[in-house]
Design a protein around this motif. Sequence first.
Motif, PDB file in Angstrom:
ATOM      1  N   MET A 195       0.832  -1.204   0.000  1.00 55.43           N
ATOM      2  CA  MET A 195       0.000   0.000   0.000  1.00 55.43           C
ATOM      3  C   MET A 195       0.868   1.256   0.000  1.00 55.43           C
ATOM      4  O   MET A 195       0.618   2.216  -0.746  1.00 55.43           O
ATOM      5  N   LEU A 196       1.923   1.273   0.813  1.00 55.73           N
ATOM      6  CA  LEU A 196       2.787   2.437   0.906  1.00 55.73           C
ATOM      7  C   LEU A 196       3.525   2.699  -0.408  1.00 55.73           C
ATOM      8  O   LEU A 196       3.648   3.848  -0.843  1.00 55.73           O
ATOM      9  N   VAL A 197       3.997   1.626  -1.045  1.00 59.41           N
ATOM     10  CA  VAL A 197       4.693   1.774  -2.323  1.00 59.41           C
ATOM     11  C   VAL A 197       3.747   2.357  -3.368  1.00 59.41           C
ATOM     12  O   VAL A 197       4.094   3.268  -4.133  1.00 59.41           O
ATOM     13  N   SER A 198       2.511   1.838  -3.407  1.00 63.42           N
ATOM     14  CA  SER A 198       1.534   2.327  -4.387  1.00 63.42           C
ATOM     15  C   SER A 198       1.162   3.778  -4.128  1.00 63.42           C
ATOM     16  O   SER A 198       0.978   4.565  -5.059  1.00 63.42           O
ATOM     17  N   VAL A 246     -10.511   3.537  -4.269  1.00 64.08           N
ATOM     18  CA  VAL A 246     -10.210   3.285  -2.860  1.00 64.08           C
ATOM     19  C   VAL A 246     -10.726   4.458  -2.034  1.00 64.08           C
ATOM     20  O   VAL A 246     -10.400   5.621  -2.321  1.00 64.08           O
ATOM     21  N   ALA A 247     -11.534   4.160  -1.000  1.00 63.36           N
ATOM     22  CA  ALA A 247     -12.073   5.198  -0.114  1.00 63.36           C
ATOM     23  C   ALA A 247     -10.962   5.738   0.778  1.00 63.36           C
ATOM     24  O   ALA A 247      -9.996   5.043   1.091  1.00 63.36           O
ATOM     25  N   PRO A 248     -11.076   6.969   1.219  1.00 63.68           N
ATOM     26  CA  PRO A 248     -10.001   7.591   2.008  1.00 63.68           C
ATOM     27  C   PRO A 248      -9.730   6.894   3.332  1.00 63.68           C
ATOM     28  O   PRO A 248      -8.591   6.897   3.799  1.00 63.68           O
ATOM     29  N   ASP A 249     -10.758   6.292   3.964  1.00 68.99           N
ATOM     30  CA  ASP A 249     -10.505   5.660   5.256  1.00 68.99           C
ATOM     31  C   ASP A 249      -9.583   4.449   5.129  1.00 68.99           C
ATOM     32  O   ASP A 249      -9.028   3.975   6.126  1.00 68.99           O
ATOM     33  N   ARG A 250      -9.373   3.955   3.900  1.00 66.78           N
ATOM     34  CA  ARG A 250      -8.459   2.836   3.691  1.00 66.78           C
ATOM     35  C   ARG A 250      -7.020   3.290   3.492  1.00 66.78           C
ATOM     36  O   ARG A 250      -6.091   2.640   3.945  1.00 66.78           O
ATOM     37  N   PHE A 289      -2.451   5.109   6.107  1.00 57.56           N
ATOM     38  CA  PHE A 289      -1.132   4.757   5.591  1.00 57.56           C
ATOM     39  C   PHE A 289      -0.370   6.004   5.140  1.00 57.56           C
ATOM     40  O   PHE A 289       0.840   6.112   5.320  1.00 57.56           O
ATOM     41  N   ALA A 290      -1.094   6.935   4.535  1.00 57.03           N
ATOM     42  CA  ALA A 290      -0.458   8.178   4.104  1.00 57.03           C
ATOM     43  C   ALA A 290       0.062   8.964   5.306  1.00 57.03           C
ATOM     44  O   ALA A 290       1.150   9.553   5.260  1.00 57.03           O
ATOM     45  N   GLU A 291      -0.713   8.960   6.382  1.00 57.50           N
ATOM     46  CA  GLU A 291      -0.273   9.626   7.616  1.00 57.50           C
ATOM     47  C   GLU A 291       0.997   8.962   8.137  1.00 57.50           C
ATOM     48  O   GLU A 291       1.976   9.630   8.498  1.00 57.50           O
TER      49      GLU A 291
END
Length: 711
Positions: free
Chosen positions: A457-460, A502-506, A510-512
Amino acid sequence: MKIVASSIKADPSLVSAPANRSPRLLETLLANLDGMVYRRREDESWAMEFISEGCLALTGYLPEDLLMNQLVSYEQLIHADDRHMVRARIAESLSQQSRFEIEYRIVRADGQLRWVWERGVGIFNPDGSVDALEGFIQDITERKESNQALLEAERRYRSIFENAIEGVFQTTPSGAYIAVNPALARIYGYRSPEDLIVSLRDIRHQLYVENERRAEFMRLMEEEGSVSNFESRVYRRDGEIIWISENARAVHDEAGQLLFYEGTVEAITERKLYEAEIRHQATHDALTGLPNRTMLHNHLQRAIQIPRQKSALTAVVFVDLDQFKYINDSLGHQIGDELLKTVAQRLVSCVRDSDMVARQGGDEFVLVLENQADENSITEVMQRILTAVAKPWRAGDREFHITSSIGISRYPTDGRDVETLLKNADSAMYKAKERGRNNFQFFARWMDTQVSNRLEMLVSLRQALDKDEFKLFYQPKVSIADGSIIGAEALIRWQSPEQGMVAPDRFIPFAEEAGLIVPIGEWVLRTACAQNKAWQEAGLLQIPVAVNLSPRQLDQSLPDFVRKVLTESALSAQWLELEITENVVMKDAEKTVATLNALKQLGLKISVDDFGTGYSSLSYLRRFPVDALKIDKSFVRDIARDADSAAIVKAVISLAHILNLRVIAEGVEDHEQYNFLRQNGCDEVQGYYFGKPMSVADFTLRLQQEQSSEE
């Protein structure tokens, strides 16, 4: 100076100086008097036989005008309403052969009304008859007006004192009341101020619930000479306990000696109850009454900081219901809510009073078990939980068997901070699900099955910005008064090639975690401002667009960045609204106030999002330069069937309007919710009932339709 006298021989008593002294001395003395010396006959006409030159300044007439009533008699100068009184008072004094002193009004030659003071005596013949009156008349208008002003000020003070809504008091340093107003008597439950003064003779022991509050009051008075907003619990006469707030000061005489204390009292019981309710709601889950995530984090933080017994463990337990989604989707949210409340009660019954059971969100619960001897004691609690949760549960005529998957992390073995302990307990819970559910697993370093997925997820996410995979959707904000669109909220979505939309809660968590939220937030702000300007240039309805801010964005550099974006997009600041969450606001209140003030100077709007889910100090809320409070959808969802949620929403609306803030309710999904909000004075609403988040093309069409309907 010329002294005017009649042709009648002057009475020798008028001259007190020895015969060998110059008459000039008498003239000088009379000229320097601030008033008029006279001698007049005691007859019906009161004709003046002698008048000093002070007559002109006093009456506006020359002495010769009044001498022997040549132009006007002095009695004619006396105000018509006072003449009878003056005659009567002088007659009474003459009958007693005593001096007379009178205050009355005269009308000067120029028509001015003046107050005068006259002091005089009768001059008697040997046979006892009155020969004449001698005396002195002085203008006392300024003194009378000053006295009248004092009387008026006293009357006004008395009116304020008697009619004030707040209680007003004076007390002795020893703790007895000297004076109180009716409002204070009502606050304390006494029939009258006199009743209170007589009955309440020992403030410390009769009034204060906690005696130390009186001691603190006295300490502040001795050290600072005053108290401000001094809050205490006190007894009313009937024994009821209420909250009061006092403002008082010490009063000293000119020598510095303490005379008494004086001040005001306000009854604040309702406010204190409201604040307590707000605090409870801010730290507890509205549905189950359990502590929420905020309280969980605070409690766990304290738990790992308190010195432990040697080798004692603190366990963080993550409980997830296995079949909840099926029940919630098939039977509805109301049945799902009842199940969550039942599970909450079962979990509480399995632990000690010193342990915590919190609702993390959805069907997830977190337990904090302190001072556990070893893993065996933790295992015993887990087995009780599995058994309790799995007991049959009935919904209508159907019976369900609900199981749970449980993950456990231990402090300090599996982590030394709150985030790590929660993350590892979550990983262990997923391992329990993977192993067939209805079991528990202790965290082990090798078992975190989420690690690889998170890395992917982080790489994407790192590539998403560069590949332009993010999209902004817009949800309309609607005026509750007429249903017109008055704003929009920009909501980010991720169009992932691998995962779809992809919804923001998903992905936001990870972005944070990866530190990507700042560049993503900057992209959102730039895109939303540019799009709003494009709508305006197309001649569409001008509305503010709201953009959510991440906690990481809220620093001192944010105002400069926002100013730059507004300049680049050529969008006026009035068409931008920034939304910050309540918890972010309170995280560093002083720093937040400074940043928000800098933002407000740009001319944009600021709203507090998710209001009611955190804990906002009311004193800080008044200082924050915000324009609106946004009621969290978790409260809106239940307002039609949950009395607590309805009460919270009403309270928030009332609080916001008191503070001159707009109220926005989000998550409005049906007419029943909308009708409740409309009846209780909510200003704006948004939710699926008025429109789901829309693509730019769909929202553009909605704006065009709105504009056409208005035309």
